[in-house]
Every structure is written in structure tokens, then in C-alpha cells.
Design an enzyme around this catalytic site. Structure first.
Site, PDB file in Angstrom:
ATOM      1  CB  CYS A 111      -0.937  -0.012   1.210  1.00  0.00           C
ATOM      2  SG  CYS A 111      -2.294  -1.189   1.019  1.00  0.00           S
ATOM      3  CG  ASP A 228     -10.818  -1.493   1.292  1.00  0.00           C
ATOM      4  OD1 ASP A 228     -10.307  -1.009   2.313  1.00  0.00           O
ATOM      5  OD2 ASP A 228     -10.264  -1.465   0.189  1.00  0.00           O
ATOM      6  CG  ASP A 472      -9.468  -1.011   5.728  1.00  0.00           C
ATOM      7  OD1 ASP A 472      -9.927   0.083   5.332  1.00  0.00           O
ATOM      8  OD2 ASP A 472      -8.963  -1.851   4.962  1.00  0.00           O
TER       9      ASP A 472
END
Length: 590
Positions: A111, A228, A472
Site C-alpha cells: 500500500c 475494505d 481499516d
């Protein structure tokens, strides 16, 4: 139970063996029956792609130099012995003899490849201004939820309840066409929720490798996409997953590319099966770097998920996974890059060593055109010769030893050496506070955390009836996502974080690296991949305080989720929809 205890139950990712995927697959079996599994055969590809690539052990050593030297020299010894028995010397002197590392084929990781939050919001504003046709239900570019569309009520219209800027898209399916209504009415087994409207929950995510094991990479990617949806507290797992895959053109030869790509896909599919989600399609393309992710969707009535907009002053905030994954995976990658560089230096030194031992005019003890170290000479002379081709092999060997070894390596070798030097510079900053064993443990914990599904936490937070808001933690860090969540609240509240649960050793590493400015872990902006849920719990209907509700959630999660820990990390207070980490924040190393 500590995370160390959980690590005892799983193969340690830092001891990844590229040839032993079946052992990993046995640990992560899909819950479906064999005949229900998607067809996928990896044995042949694994054997072809990884037959020479074996991991050595991880000795507990105090200094990185010694750790790296021993690992590289042990690997070098294995490869040179293999070369002596199987190949001419110049045929084995290439990057294929290096230990396989998936992260070698991508500069960006996990990420951490996301566009910064502030820049993304600017892009959204500019995009809206450039639109040539009006868009209904387009979410406000500041990351706030859009209001329902009431401008039109024609059949098939949808209403965006949650849009750009949050974890998932929530669209209310307001009306069906008359033909659709008739079809559903006549269907005997069609699901019915009475007069309740249905909502389409959809989310997508994908990223580049951040771990070395392709199978584990696939599992992490699936867990990240599903997270998600779990951030809405869904009871029912996503009903469908579209898998997005890029096979890396930089991975050569094609057999290795095939093995790596299919193994990533296997990890992704297995994680989806574990979640109860079926992979029903997707898209596969070529790309210089490997990439994997997906699109998850589920249709639910309103009572089956949580809208993350109802936080109230007095709520208690809980986090379900530790922080510090970005730091841990970078430290571990630095060890690998240092080892690669040391290995290439060993190859370069081979030229000088051979010339000193065998003389400049000698054929360097070649047997049938193959280089043979003295220790292997007796055994090697029993190898059947290749026939007339041995003269060509002798010429190759002479050419290999009369020029610089590094000149024979592909251009990527020079990049590898540069990465190794830079890794050595970075690692020197933390060498006095962390040993290689500390880094391997942190990497293992990070992998365990990233591959763990947030499914149980999502179910429990909805069952509690006291969860008011949730998100999250991924690429924007805990503070970045807390700020985004705060801006989406109906009430004017602030979120204060006073506890940071961080993987052991990553706090000291973060402080030693540019004074905490490299990863910004303690500032709350270090990227996490497939991170935990950040949940705001209020008081329950039975007059239990929010602290009690939050504590009971943490205890129950540990009971039903294989002792997985969770922590109370903050509170919700009156404010102006902002989030902050308090100056006296407590660092909890786990």
C-alpha cells in the site's frame, strides 16, 4: 496469547523456501471440498521455476554483516557446486543464481504505492471540474459521503450512500424495472427481504509485491481487498471477487514468470475460499512489475452492514492489528539486498581466486568444458562428457575468466549492487538497536498480520450493536485514515489516539531512520497493508460504558479468532471532525 505464540503455529515467512509451496498450501486449505475448488495445478511450474532456489537457515547473529556474509557464502557454495556438475562456468554466472525474492521485481511495495491522500483529494477536485457531462450522485471530493440522489426517480436509478474517499462504495438499489420485478416475483427461490431496500457494496484494491513469497503475496492481496468490505461490519462475506493480475515481464525466464504468477493467484484464491468468497472472473495482463488485487461485491439489506458515520463523544476506539508493517518489510528487504550485493562481490572475486590458483594460461581445471573447484575434481571427472561440444565449453570458460565477471552479468546486476550499497547505508542507522533475528521476527509478525482476515472482527462489531463508526488502516497510516473517518461523521467530533500498538523493535528503528521522517510511523502516517479495523464503540443499550463494551469486544475477538489480539487506542471527543495523536501517546510494543 502473544503474537509470538501465534507465530509458532505458522511457517515463518522469513524462512521462505521457494520449493515448498505444498507445505504452505496444506496450512492454508480452502474450506470447500476438493471437487468445488477452482482447477489450478502448481506442481509442474514450481518444479521448473524454483528447482535451484532453496533458502538457507537464519542463524541468530548480532551483526548484520556476519549474518549477510554467511547466508550469501553458503548460497554461493551451493551454486558453484551445482555449476561444476551441471553447467559451464559462464552459464551460471547470472542473476538467476541469486536467491529468489519477489520484491526484487518492483520498486514500490504494498500500500506504499498509493497516491498521497492530500494529492488524491486535489485530483478528485480537478477531475470534477473537468467533467464534460453532469454526474449524478458523485461524491464530494473531500472524501465526504455524498447525499442521496433525489433529482430523478426513473426506474434503475441508484443512490450513492457512501462514495469516493471511504473504504467501499455503498449504493442503494432504489427501484427495479417492471420486467425485473415480474421476473423476481415469479422466481420460486428468489431471496426476499420484504420491503427493505438492497444495497450494493463494492470495493477494489491492488498493489505491488511487499513480501518474498508469491503465495503469501496472493493471500495478503486478497485479505487487503476484503478488508475494505469488512470495514462496513458486514455479516455476509462478499459474494463475488474479480481478480486483477499483472504478470511481470521483468521476471525471466518465462517458466519462472509462470510459476510466480500462478502461485500468487493460488494464494489469492485460497484466501477468498477461506473467507467464503468465490473468485468468478477478473483480468490478467502483462506489466513490467508484478501486481495483484481484485474487486469484491456483495448485495445486502440495510441491517446487515454498518454505515461509518455515527461516532459520538464518549466513544472508545479499538484497533485490531498492530502497526509497523511498512518498517518491518523494508528492514527485511534491506537484509536481502545486502546479501545480493555480497553474492555478486563473491562472483567478482571468483575471477581473481581462479587465476591465482590455476594460472592465467591454464584451462582452469575444466572437465568437459565445466569449471571444477579442487574439492569436486575427482567426482567431476566421472561425469560423462558432452562430446564434440567440449571445445566450445572450453572457449566459453576461458572467456568468462579473462574478463570481468560483472561485465558478463545483465544490467540488472549493477542495479542490484547499487541497491545493496544503499541498503547498507540505511541498515547502518539501526544496526546498534536491532539484530537480524529481531528483523526476521518483525517481518514474520507483519506477514502474519497482513495475511489475517478481518472477518471475525467485522462480524463481532456488528453483533455488538454498539459500533458507531469503523475504517481499516492501510496506505494512509492510522492517523490518515482516522482523519478521513472523522471528516465523515454526522456529529462534530474529534478522534484522539493515545495508544499505538507497534510491532516490537519498529519504534526504535523508525526513530533511528532520519529521526522518524523516513516512514513517519510515530506520526501516524506510515503505510500499512491489510491493516486492522479502527472501530468506535459507544455505550450499549444495557447501560454498559463504551470502555466496557470495547474491552469485551477485544476479549471476545481473542476467543473466536484464534487468540488474535486487539487494543483500546483512543476516544472520541467533541470537536470539529479532526483526528490527532496525543503528545503523551503510549507506545505498546507487541
Amino acid at each position: 496469547m502473544s503474537l509470538d505464540s501465534l507465530l509458532e503455529k505458522v511457517p515463518r515467512p522469513s524462512e521462505f523456501d521457494p520449493c515448498d509451496y505444498e507445505a504452505l498450501r496444506e496450512y492454508f486449505p480452502p474450506p470447500l471440498k476438493d471437487q468445488e475448488r477452482l482447477p489450478l495445478s502448481l506442481e509442474e511450474h514450481s518444479e521448473k521455476a524454483f528447482r535451484k532456489l532453496h533458502e538457507t537457515g537464519l542463524p541468530t547473529l548480532q551483526r548484520a554483516d556476519e549474518h549477510v556474509r554467511r547466508r550469501a557464502e553458503d548460497w554461493f557454495e551451493r551454486v558453484t557446486q551445482y555449476a561444476a556438475k551441471q553447467k559451464a562456468a559462464d552459464q551460471v554466472l547470472d542473476l538467476q543464481t541469486l536467491r529468489f525474492r519477489l520484491t526484487r521485481y518492483s520498486t514500490l511495495k504494498g500500500c506504499g504505492c498509493k497516491v498521497p491522500q492530500s494529492e488524491l483529494l486535489e485530483w478528485m477536485t480537478a477531475t470534477k471540474n473537468l467533467l464534460r457531462s453532469p454526474m449524478k450522485s458523485f461524491s464530494r471530493p473531500g472524501g465526504l459521503m455524498s447525499t442521496s440522489n433525489t433529482e430523478s426517480s426513473t426506474p434503475g436509478d441508484v443512490s450513492v450512500e457512501l462514495g469516493v474517499g471511504m473504504d467501499a462504495s455503498v449504493v442503494r438499489l432504489t427501484q427495479l424495472s417492471s420486467r425485473q420485478q415480474s421476473t423476481e416475483k415469479d422466481a420460486e427461490n428468489a431471496p426476499s427481504f420484504g420491503t427493505q431496500p438492497l444495497y450494493l457494496i463494492s470495493t477494489t484494491d491492488f498493489f505491488f509485491p511487499l513480501v518474498e513469497d508469491p503465495y503469501l503475496m496472493g493471500r495478503i492481496a486478497a485479505a487487503n481487498v476484503l478488508s475494505d468490505a469488512y470495514a462496513l461490519g458486514i455479516r455476509t462475506p462478499p459474494s463475488t471477487m474479480l481478480m486483477l493480475v499483472c504478470a511481470a515481464t521483468e521476471i525471466e525466464p518465462p517458466a519462472l514468470r509462470a510459476g510466480v504468477t500462478q502461485t500468487m493467484m493460488a494464494g489469492f484464491i485460497d484466501a477468498c475460499h477461506e473467507a467464503g468468497t468465490q473468485v468468478t472472473g477478473g483480468q490478467t495482463t502483462l506489466n513490467p512489475w508484478p501486481l495483484i488485487g481484485g474487486v469484491a461485491e456483495v448485495v445486502l439489506p440495510r441491517g446487515e452492514f454498518l454505515m461509518p458515520d455515527a461516532a459520538q463523544p464518549g466513544d472508545t476506539i479499538v484497533l485490531t492489528k498492530p502497526l509497523g508493517t511498512q518498517v518491518a518489510i523494508n528492514l527485511y528487504q534491506w537484509l536481502g539486498q545486502m546479501e545480493d550485493a555480497h553474492y555478486l562481490h563473491l562472483l567478482e572475486s571468483l575471477e581473481t581466486t581462479q587465476q591465482q590458483e590455476y594460472g592465467p594460461e591454464d584451462t582452469r581445471r575444466s572437465v568437459h568444458g565445466q569449471f571444477v573447484p579442487p574439492s569436486e575434481e575427482t567426482h567431476a571427472r566421472d561425469i560423462p562428457g558432452p562430446g564434440p561440444a567440449h571445445t566450445t565449453h572450453d572457449a566459453r570458460l576461458s572467456r568468462a575468466l579473462s574478463s570481468s565477471i560483472l561485465e558478463q552479468l545483465p544490467p540488472a546486476a549493477r542495479k542490484t549492487l547499487a541497491q545493496g550499497r544503499q541498503a547498507r547505508v540505511h541498515y547502518s542507522k539501526i544496526e546498534q538497536v536491532l539484530t537480524p533475528a529481531d528483523i526476521c521476527r518483525a517481518y514474520d509478525v507483519a506477514c502474519l498480520s497482513m495475511a489475517h482476515l478481518n472477518a471475525r472482527a467485522a462480524q463481532l462489531l456488528l453483533e455488538s450493536g454498539a459500533a458507531h463508526a469503523v475504517t481499516d488502516i492501510t496506505g494512509f497510516g492510522i492517523l490518515g485514515h482516522a482523519q478521513n473517518l472523522a471528516r465523515n461523521q454526522k456529529a462534530p467530533v474529534d478522534m484522539e489516539i493515545d495508544v499505538l500498538p507497534i510491532i516490537r523493535g519498529m519504534t526504535s528503528a523508525d526513530r533511528a531512520l532520519q529521526g522518524g521522517k523516513m516512514f513517519r510511523l510515530l506520526e501516524g502516517f506510515s503505510a500499512e497493508t491489510s491493516g486492522g479495523l479502527l472501530i468506535c464503540f459507544g455505550a450499549s443499550s444495557t447501560e454498559r460504558s463504551s470502555q466496557v463494551v470495547a474491552r469485551q469486544f477485544c476479549e471476545k475477538l481473542a476467543t473466536v479468532d484464534d487468540h488474535w489480539p486487539a487494543w483500546i487506542v483512543g476516544r472520541v471527543v467533541p470537536g470539529s471532525r479532526e483526528a490527532r495523536i496525543l503528545d503523551h501517546v503510549k507506545i505498546l510494543e507487541v
